[in-house]
Design a protein around this motif. Structure first.
Motif, PDB file in Angstrom:
ATOM      1  N   LEU A 187       0.489  -1.125  -0.125  1.00 33.09           N
ATOM      2  CA  LEU A 187       0.078   0.528   0.324  1.00 33.09           C
ATOM      3  C   LEU A 187       0.760   1.050  -0.366  1.00 33.09           C
ATOM      4  CD1 LEU A 187      -2.694   1.409   0.164  1.00 33.09           C
ATOM      5  CD2 LEU A 187      -2.842   0.471   2.777  1.00 33.09           C
ATOM      6  N   LEU A 188       2.197   1.384   0.935  1.00 31.23           N
ATOM      7  CA  LEU A 188       2.489   2.704   0.557  1.00 31.23           C
ATOM      8  C   LEU A 188       3.508   2.301  -0.988  1.00 31.23           C
ATOM      9  CD1 LEU A 188       4.063   4.921   1.995  1.00 31.23           C
ATOM     10  CD2 LEU A 188       5.813   3.244   3.421  1.00 31.23           C
ATOM     11  N   ARG A 189       4.107   1.577  -1.389  1.00 29.71           N
ATOM     12  CA  ARG A 189       4.657   1.236  -2.273  1.00 29.71           C
ATOM     13  C   ARG A 189       3.805   2.272  -3.522  1.00 29.71           C
ATOM     14  NH1 ARG A 189       5.694  -3.422  -3.179  1.00 29.71           N
ATOM     15  NH2 ARG A 189       7.484  -3.663  -2.144  1.00 29.71           N
ATOM     16  N   ALA A 190       1.929   1.897  -3.608  1.00 27.94           N
ATOM     17  CA  ALA A 190       1.660   2.617  -4.682  1.00 27.94           C
ATOM     18  C   ALA A 190       1.305   3.821  -4.032  1.00 27.94           C
ATOM     19  CB  ALA A 190       0.255   1.108  -4.308  1.00 27.94           C
ATOM     20  N   SER A 191       1.013   4.328  -3.300  1.00 25.51           N
ATOM     21  CA  SER A 191       0.800   5.815  -2.192  1.00 25.51           C
ATOM     22  C   SER A 191       1.870   6.137  -2.518  1.00 25.51           C
ATOM     23  CB  SER A 191       0.410   5.145  -0.877  1.00 25.51           C
ATOM     24  OG  SER A 191      -0.844   4.885  -0.145  1.00 25.51           O
ATOM     25  N   GLY A 192       3.052   6.036  -2.783  1.00 27.16           N
ATOM     26  CA  GLY A 192       4.303   6.485  -2.920  1.00 27.16           C
ATOM     27  C   GLY A 192       4.110   6.982  -4.541  1.00 27.16           C
ATOM     28  N   ALA A 193       3.766   6.063  -5.331  1.00 26.97           N
ATOM     29  CA  ALA A 193       3.547   5.872  -6.882  1.00 26.97           C
ATOM     30  C   ALA A 193       2.643   6.834  -7.704  1.00 26.97           C
ATOM     31  CB  ALA A 193       3.673   5.186  -7.506  1.00 26.97           C
ATOM     32  N   LEU A 223       9.536   3.426  -2.331  1.00 28.48           N
ATOM     33  CA  LEU A 223      11.265   2.910  -2.147  1.00 28.48           C
ATOM     34  C   LEU A 223      11.403   2.545  -1.316  1.00 28.48           C
ATOM     35  CD1 LEU A 223      13.174   4.682  -5.250  1.00 28.48           C
ATOM     36  CD2 LEU A 223      11.731   2.074  -5.540  1.00 28.48           C
ATOM     37  N   SER A 224      11.011   3.111  -0.255  1.00 25.21           N
ATOM     38  CA  SER A 224      11.145   2.350   1.139  1.00 25.21           C
ATOM     39  C   SER A 224      10.806   1.516   1.342  1.00 25.21           C
ATOM     40  CB  SER A 224      11.725   3.826   1.490  1.00 25.21           C
ATOM     41  OG  SER A 224      12.331   4.929   1.380  1.00 25.21           O
ATOM     42  N   ALA A 225       9.026   1.119   0.921  1.00 24.01           N
ATOM     43  CA  ALA A 225       8.606   0.378   1.490  1.00 24.01           C
ATOM     44  C   ALA A 225       8.734  -0.652   2.296  1.00 24.01           C
ATOM     45  CB  ALA A 225       7.343   0.366   1.049  1.00 24.01           C
ATOM     46  N   GLY A 269      -3.006   9.713  -2.712  1.00 27.59           N
ATOM     47  CA  GLY A 269      -1.778   8.809  -2.964  1.00 27.59           C
ATOM     48  C   GLY A 269      -1.351   8.612  -1.360  1.00 27.59           C
ATOM     49  N   LEU A 270      -1.529  10.403  -0.625  1.00 32.29           N
ATOM     50  CA  LEU A 270      -0.428  10.515   1.013  1.00 32.29           C
ATOM     51  C   LEU A 270      -2.028  10.666   1.618  1.00 32.29           C
ATOM     52  CD1 LEU A 270       1.141  13.918  -0.305  1.00 32.29           C
ATOM     53  CD2 LEU A 270       2.090  12.167   0.176  1.00 32.29           C
ATOM     54  N   SER A 271      -3.403  10.037   1.392  1.00 32.84           N
ATOM     55  CA  SER A 271      -3.649  10.041   2.334  1.00 32.84           C
ATOM     56  C   SER A 271      -3.465   9.344   3.077  1.00 32.84           C
ATOM     57  CB  SER A 271      -5.068   9.520   1.643  1.00 32.84           C
ATOM     58  OG  SER A 271      -5.361   8.441   1.193  1.00 32.84           O
TER      59      SER A 271
END
Length: 379
Positions: free
Chosen positions: A270-276, A371-373, A304-306
């Motif tokens: 989810l964090l990877r998708a959010s950042g993208a 990338l850091s997810a 994305g940031l939510s």
């Protein structure tokens, strides 16, 4: 006096988060007005924002001690009202020094208001045993949407900028006073924090860094989106204010659905998708010279940031060997500093290049978060 009920305290806390969102939106909508009112360039405006960050830094160093001693209910009531007064005073003077003082006060008291609400949210989550953080933060975004919407309607309503400030902050102050009375009393463990805030270490350091990046991106939209639309896209005042509203609406929708999504998608994915998604939305806004496309881009950034901050707070509460309260406090403290310090950084870049270049920071940080997810989150 009958103690507040847990359901009543939850409703009161949602109102307080909503108020905080309205206050940030009111400031964001007035950034171009403040710039013109004081005759500022991007660098001077960025320094005023930096004054807010300095105030936040000074207050956060002792936030745990203050909230622990007096409790979230008392701190939220006082700090929320003073924050309202600060925003109401934005355009009272024409002296730059007065603006610096106002921003210093807003940064310090606003950060204490924020920490008191986060502390209350953690306590309610503990008592209910349910994940509620995304929903509480959703009310902040909803407040931002409402505040920006009101700001967008000001020209049509024929209100002067000062009348808008007084109307918005007066209503917010009344809501703070009423809602704070229904918040929970001081929990038995509220006084655990005896020392000033220290920088997080180990796993908390990476989580704090990512929270800071996420909130720098969020703060950049709050403080610079309206000016970007007006200055770089030649939008009128009403359309420019809608940039803030589009971002906040999408963020609110993402956060209200956040607990449901987080139950079905593993955190690192989810964090990877959010950042993208955030990076793509900001890049779209900066690359396409169209106000309509800009609004769509801001909405994508908000979506994305939510759930970035709720995810990171949740991860911070599960770090081995660290109490949930300490983990959340450490990460939220660094994250909040990012939110306050990021916009001045973007302003300094914009002064020497352009606001478009300055906002590229949002794209870079969103990519880094994605990338850091794998390293930052388990599962």
């Amino acid at each position: 006096m009958t103690p507040p009920s847990l359901s009543g305290a939850s409703r009161a806390l949602r109102i307080q988060f909503f108020v905080m969102g309205v206050l940030f939106a009111t400031w964001g909508v007035h950034v171009p007005i403040v710039k013109a009112h004081y005759g500022l360039g991007e660098q001077s405006l960025a320094l005023a924002m930096l004054a807010s960050g300095i105030g936040a830094l000074a207050a956060l160093a002792y936030a745990g001690r203050i909230v622990g001693r007096f409790g979230p209910r008392a701190v939220a009531g006082v700090m929320g009202c003073v924050s309202c007064v600060a925003i109401a005073s934005l355009e009272v003077s024409t002296q730059y020094a007065a603006l610096l003082v106002v921003m210093l006060v807003f940064g310090s008291f606003g950060s204490l208001f924020d920490v008191s609400l986060s502390t209350e949210a953690s306590e309610i989550e503990r008592l209910t045993g349910k994940p509620l953080m995304s929903g509480f933060h959703g009310m902040f975004s909803l407040g931002g949407m409402a505040g920006a919407g009101l700001g967008s309607a000001v020209p049509a309503l024929g209100l002067s900028p000062q009348a808008h400030l007084l109307t918005a902050t007066g209503a917010c102050a009344l809501a703070v006073i009423v809602a704070s009375r229904a918040m929970l009393p001081v929990p038995d463990h509220a006084g655990e924090e005896k020392h000033p805030l220290s920088l997080p270490r180990g796993p908390l350091a990476l989580l704090g860094t990512l929270a800071a990046m996420g909130l720098i991106a969020e703060g950049a939209i709050y403080d610079w989106s309206v000016l970007f639309m007006k200055q770089e896209r030649a939008s009128d005042a009403s359309t420019a204010a809608l940039a803030y509203a589009a971002f906040s609406a999408a963020m609110a929708a993402g956060r209200f659905a956040g607990d449901w999504v987080r139950a079905r998608v593993v955190p690192r994915r989810l964090l990877r998708a959010s950042g993208a998604l955030a990076a793509a939305g900001m890049a779209l806004t900066l690359a396409v010279p169209s106000p309509a496309v800009g609004l769509i881009g801001y909405a994508l950034v908000g979506l994305g940031l939510s759930n970035v901050v709720p995810m990171l707070f949740s991860a911070a509460s599960q770090v081995p060997g660290v109490s949930p309260a300490h983990g959340i406090a450490a990460v939220s403290g660094v994250g909040y500093l990012g939110m306050m310090a990021g916009p001045p950084l973007i302003g300094l870049i914009a002064e020497h290049t352009s606001l478009t270049v300055g906002l590229l920071v949002v794209v870079v940080f969103a990519i880094f978060m994605g990338l850091s997810a794998k390293r930052a989150l388990r599962g």
